[in-house]
Design an enzyme around this catalytic site. Structure first.
Site, mmCIF file in Angstrom:
data_model
loop_
_atom_site.group_PDB
_atom_site.id
_atom_site.type_symbol
_atom_site.label_atom_id
_atom_site.label_comp_id
_atom_site.label_asym_id
_atom_site.label_seq_id
_atom_site.Cartn_x
_atom_site.Cartn_y
_atom_site.Cartn_z
ATOM 1 N N TYR A 81 7.214 -9.542 0.151
ATOM 2 C CA TYR A 81 6.247 -9.915 1.179
ATOM 3 C C TYR A 81 6.023 -11.418 1.313
ATOM 4 C CZ TYR A 81 5.204 -4.958 0.815
ATOM 5 O OH TYR A 81 5.307 -3.589 0.798
ATOM 6 N N HIS B 186 5.614 -5.354 10.733
ATOM 7 C CA HIS B 186 5.756 -5.227 9.280
ATOM 8 C C HIS B 186 6.383 -6.509 8.749
ATOM 9 C CE1 HIS B 186 4.664 -1.023 9.280
ATOM 10 N NE2 HIS B 186 5.410 -0.903 10.369
#
Length: 149
Positions: A24, A101
């Protein structure tokens, strides 16, 4: 008055910067919010940027957006793959939705390949990190200009 876009983030996104940085990145949720605010300002938009770990709260925010916001950018996190309730709330909002996302969910575990949101979204952006949020906001600016013309 500037068009308002609701930017929603689901569970565990409050842990950005420390949770699985290889997946991430190192940006925090506050960094992400600031990047979205800067992009919105550059395009003449306003945003409400929110994150929750509670599904019902996210649904309440979606319900409240109906008639008040011009669109929704949403990263449902793990709820992407599990929540028909969020999908139904997005449909009931009658607003354009862009699903975002940070990671490329299609390069990850098979259970992450299913999205209950994608089929009702005007677009899906994944794997581009925080840039995906900025792309979504830029698209909303273009979409709103086209509608106004």
């Amino acid at each position: 008055m500037k068009p308002l876009i609701l930017v929603l983030n689901g569970p565990n996104l409050n842990m950005l910067g420390t949770r699985e940085p290889a997946q991430y990145g190192h940006e925090t949720l506050a960094d992400l919010a600031q990047g979205c605010a800067d992009t919105a300002h550059a395009h003449g938009l306003e945003i409400e940027f929110r994150q929750t770990n509670h599904e019902g709260e996210l649904i309440d925010w979606i319900h409240a957006a109906r008639g008040r916001c011009a669109g929704i950018v949403i990263n449902p996190g793990a709820w992407t793959h599990t929540s028909v309730a969020i999908r139904d709330a997005l449909v009931a909002s009658e607003l354009p939705v862009i699903e975002v996302h940070l990671s490329n969910v299609h390069k990850r575990e098979p259970f992450r390949h299913l999205s209950f949101v994608s089929s009702i979204a005007v677009g899906v952006i994944c794997g581009l990190g925080s840039h995906g949020y900025r792309m979504a906001l830029s698209h909303f600016a273009e979409l709103l200009q086209e509608r106004a013309a």
